[in-house]
Scaffold this motif. Structure first.
Motif, PDB file in Angstrom:
ATOM      1  N   ASP A 135     -20.109  23.889  82.269  1.00 42.94           N
ATOM      2  CA  ASP A 135     -20.319  23.673  80.848  1.00 42.94           C
ATOM      3  C   ASP A 135     -20.451  25.039  80.173  1.00 42.94           C
ATOM      4  OD1 ASP A 135     -20.335  20.974  81.210  1.00 42.94           O
ATOM      5  OD2 ASP A 135     -22.468  20.688  80.817  1.00 42.94           O
ATOM      6  N   VAL A 136     -19.980  25.116  78.940  1.00 43.07           N
ATOM      7  CA  VAL A 136     -20.141  26.328  78.142  1.00 43.07           C
ATOM      8  C   VAL A 136     -20.901  25.927  76.889  1.00 43.07           C
ATOM      9  CG1 VAL A 136     -18.980  28.197  76.908  1.00 43.07           C
ATOM     10  CG2 VAL A 136     -17.974  27.280  79.015  1.00 43.07           C
ATOM     11  N   VAL A 137     -21.986  26.646  76.599  1.00 40.56           N
ATOM     12  CA  VAL A 137     -22.820  26.357  75.436  1.00 40.56           C
ATOM     13  C   VAL A 137     -22.650  27.483  74.427  1.00 40.56           C
ATOM     14  CG1 VAL A 137     -25.174  25.922  74.620  1.00 40.56           C
ATOM     15  CG2 VAL A 137     -24.501  25.207  76.930  1.00 40.56           C
ATOM     16  N   TYR A 138     -22.318  27.107  73.182  1.00 42.86           N
ATOM     17  CA  TYR A 138     -22.217  28.073  72.090  1.00 42.86           C
ATOM     18  C   TYR A 138     -23.432  27.898  71.196  1.00 42.86           C
ATOM     19  CZ  TYR A 138     -17.421  28.967  73.467  1.00 42.86           C
ATOM     20  OH  TYR A 138     -16.307  29.327  74.168  1.00 42.86           O
ATOM     21  N   LEU A 139     -24.173  28.976  70.991  1.00 41.20           N
ATOM     22  CA  LEU A 139     -25.387  28.952  70.183  1.00 41.20           C
ATOM     23  C   LEU A 139     -25.133  29.682  68.873  1.00 41.20           C
ATOM     24  CD1 LEU A 139     -27.672  30.148  73.083  1.00 41.20           C
ATOM     25  CD2 LEU A 139     -27.462  27.807  72.280  1.00 41.20           C
ATOM     26  N   ARG A 147     -23.082  32.857  73.852  1.00 41.78           N
ATOM     27  CA  ARG A 147     -22.449  31.892  74.748  1.00 41.78           C
ATOM     28  C   ARG A 147     -23.177  31.896  76.086  1.00 41.78           C
ATOM     29  NH1 ARG A 147     -16.771  33.589  75.481  1.00 41.78           N
ATOM     30  NH2 ARG A 147     -17.519  34.784  77.219  1.00 41.78           N
ATOM     31  N   VAL A 148     -23.408  30.694  76.612  1.00 44.29           N
ATOM     32  CA  VAL A 148     -24.016  30.520  77.932  1.00 44.29           C
ATOM     33  C   VAL A 148     -23.029  29.751  78.784  1.00 44.29           C
ATOM     34  CG1 VAL A 148     -25.912  29.444  79.201  1.00 44.29           C
ATOM     35  CG2 VAL A 148     -26.344  30.452  76.951  1.00 44.29           C
ATOM     36  N   GLU A 149     -22.709  30.271  79.945  1.00 45.71           N
ATOM     37  CA  GLU A 149     -21.739  29.613  80.820  1.00 45.71           C
ATOM     38  C   GLU A 149     -22.417  29.144  82.102  1.00 45.71           C
ATOM     39  OE1 GLU A 149     -18.225  31.887  81.523  1.00 45.71           O
ATOM     40  OE2 GLU A 149     -17.948  32.338  79.412  1.00 45.71           O
ATOM     41  N   GLY A 150     -22.458  27.836  82.277  1.00 43.75           N
ATOM     42  CA  GLY A 150     -22.937  27.229  83.517  1.00 43.75           C
ATOM     43  C   GLY A 150     -24.373  27.582  83.862  1.00 43.75           C
ATOM     44  N   GLY A 151     -24.758  27.202  85.065  1.00 40.50           N
ATOM     45  CA  GLY A 151     -26.074  27.526  85.588  1.00 40.50           C
ATOM     46  C   GLY A 151     -27.201  26.742  84.953  1.00 40.50           C
ATOM     47  N   GLU A 152     -28.416  27.204  85.234  1.00 41.01           N
ATOM     48  CA  GLU A 152     -29.613  26.519  84.764  1.00 41.01           C
ATOM     49  C   GLU A 152     -29.738  26.544  83.247  1.00 41.01           C
ATOM     50  OE1 GLU A 152     -33.120  27.898  86.745  1.00 41.01           O
ATOM     51  OE2 GLU A 152     -32.252  27.585  88.730  1.00 41.01           O
ATOM     52  N   ALA A 210     -27.305  26.505  80.947  1.00 36.82           N
ATOM     53  CA  ALA A 210     -26.436  25.480  80.359  1.00 36.82           C
ATOM     54  C   ALA A 210     -26.996  24.089  80.641  1.00 36.82           C
ATOM     55  CB  ALA A 210     -25.017  25.609  80.893  1.00 36.82           C
ATOM     56  N   ALA A 211     -27.523  23.884  81.844  1.00 33.90           N
ATOM     57  CA  ALA A 211     -28.119  22.588  82.200  1.00 33.90           C
ATOM     58  C   ALA A 211     -29.314  22.274  81.297  1.00 33.90           C
ATOM     59  CB  ALA A 211     -28.532  22.577  83.666  1.00 33.90           C
ATOM     60  N   ALA A 212     -30.071  23.311  80.916  1.00 34.33           N
ATOM     61  CA  ALA A 212     -31.218  23.101  80.025  1.00 34.33           C
ATOM     62  C   ALA A 212     -30.747  22.608  78.657  1.00 34.33           C
ATOM     63  CB  ALA A 212     -32.013  24.399  79.880  1.00 34.33           C
ATOM     64  N   TYR A 213     -29.603  23.101  78.185  1.00 33.69           N
ATOM     65  CA  TYR A 213     -29.072  22.622  76.906  1.00 33.69           C
ATOM     66  C   TYR A 213     -28.544  21.191  77.016  1.00 33.69           C
ATOM     67  CZ  TYR A 213     -29.853  26.846  74.310  1.00 33.69           C
ATOM     68  OH  TYR A 213     -30.463  27.879  73.653  1.00 33.69           O
ATOM     69  N   ASP A 214     -27.996  20.836  78.173  1.00 27.05           N
ATOM     70  CA  ASP A 214     -27.595  19.437  78.400  1.00 27.05           C
ATOM     71  C   ASP A 214     -28.807  18.521  78.268  1.00 27.05           C
ATOM     72  OD1 ASP A 214     -24.870  19.896  78.836  1.00 27.05           O
ATOM     73  OD2 ASP A 214     -25.148  20.207  80.980  1.00 27.05           O
TER      74      ASP A 214
END
Length: 198
Positions: free
Chosen positions: A148-152, A160-165, A167-171
């Protein structure tokens, strides 16, 4: 309905550029009938078609091209899935006056009707939520092992946050926010009610 709006927008852009359907057809290596179907909203429009038409119509505004491409991706043969939670404050602060707000609310209602879209409203009455620090977008990919890629979005910067814990926290954050939002049916009713207030 969204396909018809996209088609109408393409027709308007072509007319404003002083171009004909045969010229558009030539730019797409398609028939004039195919262009008429696109402008009528009867067939899906692909991203490469939008880019070619924007070039032909001399549209160099990235915002217009991006908007057209996003609409196309929600209605094409293999549409993207979109899940959105929108805070009521955003819906009550449209720029451009009441006619612009009504048009944007109508667009949201049409988009919410698409089978690949889940649109939910977070009303004032639901209280606060942990996502009030700023908006974020999560892009998830179907490919096995894809991150997952998160754009803030924050004042003056994007991150941008790519993968890992992280990105999982944003999920997880997205799930918590959605739990307190209106369901899809209630959200569409909310949009209808808000539109009548304008």
């Amino acid at each position: 309905m969204l396909g018809r709006r996209l088609g109408a927008e393409l027709l308007g852009l072509r007319t404003a550029a002083g171009r004909t359907q045969p010229q558009a057809a030539q730019a797409l290596s398609a028939s004039t009938a195919e262009v008429a179907k696109m402008e009528g909203g009867w067939v899906p429009v692909r991203d490469p078609d939008i880019r070619a038409l924007c070039d032909l119509y001399d549209i160099h505004d990235p915002a217009i091209a991006a908007r057209l491409a996003r609409r196309c991706r929600l209605t094409d043969d293999r549409p993207l899935s979109l899940r959105a939670v929108i805070h009521e404050a955003v819906l009550r602060n449209f720029a451009g006056g009441s006619s612009t707000a009504r048009a944007q609310l109508e667009e949201l209602m049409v988009t919410a009707d698409l089978p690949s879209v889940e649109l939910r409203i977070f009303p004032f009455g639901a209280g606060t939520h942990p996502g009030l620090n700023g908006s974020f977008n999560i892009l998830s990919f179907a490919a096995p092992g894809a991150m997952d890629v998160v754009y803030l979005d924050a004042h003056f910067t994007q991150h941008r946050v790519e993968g890992g814990e992280a990105a999982a926290a944003y999920d997880e954050l997205c799930e918590k926010i959605a739990e307190h939002a209106l369901d899809e049916r209630e959200s569409v009713s909310f949009l209808h009610k808000l539109r009548k207030e304008l």
